[in-house]
Design an enzyme around this catalytic site. Sequence first.
Site, mmCIF file in Angstrom:
data_model
loop_
_atom_site.group_PDB
_atom_site.id
_atom_site.type_symbol
_atom_site.label_atom_id
_atom_site.label_comp_id
_atom_site.label_asym_id
_atom_site.label_seq_id
_atom_site.Cartn_x
_atom_site.Cartn_y
_atom_site.Cartn_z
ATOM 1 N N GLY A 136 -24.149 -112.685 59.675
ATOM 2 C CA GLY A 136 -25.379 -112.145 59.227
ATOM 3 C C GLY A 136 -25.436 -111.129 58.251
ATOM 4 N N GLY A 137 -25.759 -109.974 58.270
ATOM 5 C CA GLY A 137 -26.012 -108.956 57.168
ATOM 6 C C GLY A 137 -24.616 -108.649 56.662
ATOM 7 N N GLY A 148 -25.549 -130.607 23.136
ATOM 8 C CA GLY A 148 -26.008 -129.279 23.559
ATOM 9 C C GLY A 148 -25.022 -128.249 23.811
ATOM 10 C CB ALA A 149 -21.773 -128.551 25.508
HETATM 11 C C1 HXC Z 1 -22.437 -105.757 69.126
HETATM 12 C C2 HXC Z 1 -20.716 -106.831 68.688
HETATM 13 C C3 HXC Z 1 -21.260 -107.792 67.719
HETATM 14 C C4 HXC Z 1 -22.640 -107.490 67.386
HETATM 15 C C5 HXC Z 1 -19.188 -108.610 68.145
HETATM 16 N N1 HXC Z 1 -19.417 -107.462 68.747
HETATM 17 N N2 HXC Z 1 -20.337 -108.583 67.469
HETATM 18 N N3 HXC Z 1 -21.316 -105.981 69.237
HETATM 19 N N4 HXC Z 1 -23.066 -106.487 68.179
HETATM 20 N N5 HXC Z 1 -23.185 -108.212 66.580
HETATM 21 C C6 HXC Z 1 -18.375 -106.976 69.644
HETATM 22 C C7 HXC Z 1 -18.031 -107.850 70.971
HETATM 23 O O1 HXC Z 1 -19.021 -107.528 71.999
HETATM 24 C C8 HXC Z 1 -16.674 -107.366 71.379
HETATM 25 O O2 HXC Z 1 -16.733 -106.047 71.905
HETATM 26 C C9 HXC Z 1 -16.185 -107.177 69.855
HETATM 27 O O3 HXC Z 1 -17.048 -106.872 68.976
HETATM 28 C C10 HXC Z 1 -15.271 -108.116 69.430
HETATM 29 O O4 HXC Z 1 -15.904 -109.390 69.398
HETATM 30 P P1 HXC Z 1 -15.335 -110.658 69.925
HETATM 31 O O5 HXC Z 1 -16.704 -111.689 70.049
HETATM 32 O O6 HXC Z 1 -14.466 -110.640 71.139
HETATM 33 O O7 HXC Z 1 -14.586 -111.254 68.756
HETATM 34 P P2 HXC Z 1 -14.065 -112.744 68.016
HETATM 35 O O8 HXC Z 1 -14.191 -113.699 69.185
HETATM 36 O O9 HXC Z 1 -13.377 -112.371 67.175
HETATM 37 O O10 HXC Z 1 -15.468 -112.958 67.375
HETATM 38 C C11 HXC Z 1 -16.039 -112.489 66.440
HETATM 39 C C12 HXC Z 1 -17.476 -112.900 66.091
HETATM 40 C C13 HXC Z 1 -18.428 -112.745 67.297
HETATM 41 C C14 HXC Z 1 -17.523 -114.245 65.264
HETATM 42 C C15 HXC Z 1 -18.163 -111.830 64.699
HETATM 43 O O11 HXC Z 1 -18.214 -111.512 67.903
HETATM 44 C C16 HXC Z 1 -19.670 -112.984 66.899
HETATM 45 O O12 HXC Z 1 -20.320 -114.217 66.699
HETATM 46 N N6 HXC Z 1 -20.717 -112.081 66.940
HETATM 47 C C17 HXC Z 1 -22.337 -112.061 66.901
HETATM 48 C C18 HXC Z 1 -22.433 -112.231 65.340
HETATM 49 C C19 HXC Z 1 -23.773 -112.241 65.042
HETATM 50 O O13 HXC Z 1 -24.692 -113.337 65.362
HETATM 51 N N7 HXC Z 1 -24.377 -111.299 64.754
HETATM 52 C C20 HXC Z 1 -25.736 -111.016 64.392
HETATM 53 C C21 HXC Z 1 -26.085 -111.717 63.102
HETATM 54 S S1 HXC Z 1 -27.819 -111.174 62.770
HETATM 55 P P3 HXC Z 1 -15.672 -105.629 73.120
HETATM 56 O O14 HXC Z 1 -16.097 -104.550 73.616
HETATM 57 O O15 HXC Z 1 -15.364 -106.746 73.914
HETATM 58 O O16 HXC Z 1 -14.351 -105.409 72.036
HETATM 59 C C22 HXC Z 1 -27.841 -109.938 61.588
HETATM 60 C C23 HXC Z 1 -28.995 -109.666 61.086
HETATM 61 C C24 HXC Z 1 -29.072 -109.158 59.754
HETATM 62 O O17 HXC Z 1 -26.699 -109.535 61.102
HETATM 63 C C25 HXC Z 1 -29.679 -110.267 58.882
HETATM 64 C C26 HXC Z 1 -29.981 -109.449 57.622
HETATM 65 C C27 HXC Z 1 -30.158 -110.499 56.564
#
Ligand code: HXC
Length: 510
Positions: A169-170, A404-405
Amino acid sequence: MKEVLAELERRREVAKAGGGQTRIDAQHKRGKLTARERISVFLDEGTFEEFDMFVEHRSTDFGMEKTKIAGDGVVTGWGTVNGRPVFVFAKDFTVFGGSLSEAQAEKVVKVQEMALKNRAPIIGLYDAGGARIQEGVAALGGYAEIFQRNVLASGVIPQISVIMGPCAGGDVYSPAMTDFIFMVRDTSYMFVTGPDVVKTVTNETVTAEQLGGASVHTTKSSIADGAYDNDVEALLQMRRLVDFLPLSNTSDLPEIDCRQPAAGDDLSLDTLVPDNANKPYDIRELILKTVDEADFFEIQPSFAKNIVTGFGRVEGRTVGIVANQPMVLAGVLDSDASRKAARFVRFCDCFSIPIVTFVDVPGFLPGTSQEYGGLIKHGAKLLFAYAEATVPKITIITRKAFGGAYDVMASKHLRGDLNYAWPSAQIAVMGAKGAVEIIYRKDINDPEKIAKHTKEYEDRFLSPFVAAERGYIDEVIMPHSTRRRVARGLRLLRNKELTNPWKKHDNIPL
Ligand code: HXC
């Protein structure tokens, strides 16, 4: 008083523990350092000044008010790299996966603004899951605030992103707006949406590595400018990169003591170009023999290898090097090579880094795949970048400069300041075979005539002298004198003054 001091220490210790020992252990088990460990490897020892260590999120949804962790998932501040100031923020994956809350965004924005105001580079160390899901639009707004600062800082201070964990994401869009992105092999991933979402939406099954690992982004997408085997290596290489860069677009070039005199000749260069014009040779040899102590920081070494880009120094001062690579696709310019070099040239121009261009290019790559892929527009990017650049430009044609290059590769016509050619240079619209087959089509079935025409064409055009007769080449130089000539040229051009007409901004073909 003593109690207050003890309380400060206690609070600091709590903040430093981030998401707790279990999560820190998990981080280490994955081969990753913590945010603070990363900062301490990157900065000069003992120079880190942290900001906002006690900031907490303000969310009350989903029971978040019960889980507040000081620092809120990012460590921010400044320190020095070899004595020069650098601002830094490092996502702390142990705290809510480093995800971005409104409060975290405010911390990042604060260092972005301080970096911009104080005109020093900023480095982001990423290891984070994007917007904090529990915060919704507050987190999205936070990202946009960061993106806006990325854009305002672009071209003013160097911005570098290092991807050191899973980033989504961001946490990939902000890096995408910075000058350079580097990754750590096997532990870092970059994608807008992860493998699970991909499966749901497109029914594709991919692993995180296949979707956005370092191998993908350094070779296929060109999102990343390089990759390293582990956190420590990546951070030490970032120190090396920072050493090459000016602090801002109004700072002088960094200058270090140069122990290798530029006065000597390197006779080995006289035999670098093979007698057979179709035989490749490694342009890196020339690069390494031109820059001080063969110290060259290559940008995108694994992508579009037919062009080489990177930083070196000549007489202690940074230069950007762009060079066609005859070892790969004969050094031809294709869409990827043009985009890669254009972005590099523009970076150098933003930050007043002189550009040295080595040319051995048989032309633009023909074919439907290139044309359908927009070669015209991508090639124009490089042409545009060189043409708008006002930094000192020194060009050396070692062998082919066709079509051209020839024009594109920092020719005299694009305000090249010093345009040199080696005696082996061939500056023409095209190579002999293609040229003769077109202008003597009627003789195509007469090998004797074709051989005669070819010889005539080679004698007349496949040399540097037609261009030199017109002043398009300032001088034909001996290969062994290249480093000396480049060094003298750069010294001459230190006070170069050239500005483009006023405009709000240009409209480079994107
Ligand atoms: C809140 C989050 C989080 C999130 C991870 N965590 N992503 N908490 N918001 N976006 C937390 C989990 O709950 C977990 O908490 C800890 O971080 C570790 O995550 P895991 O999933 O256990 O780790 P891992 O298996 O290594 O996976 C990492 C990951 C996955 C690939 C990043 O967590 C994931 O897919 N997260 C979501 C990604 C996503 O879709 N984000 C939103 C994108 S949209 P605990 O308490 O268990 O330790 C966006 C909008 C902006 O960003 C766009 C602008 C253009």
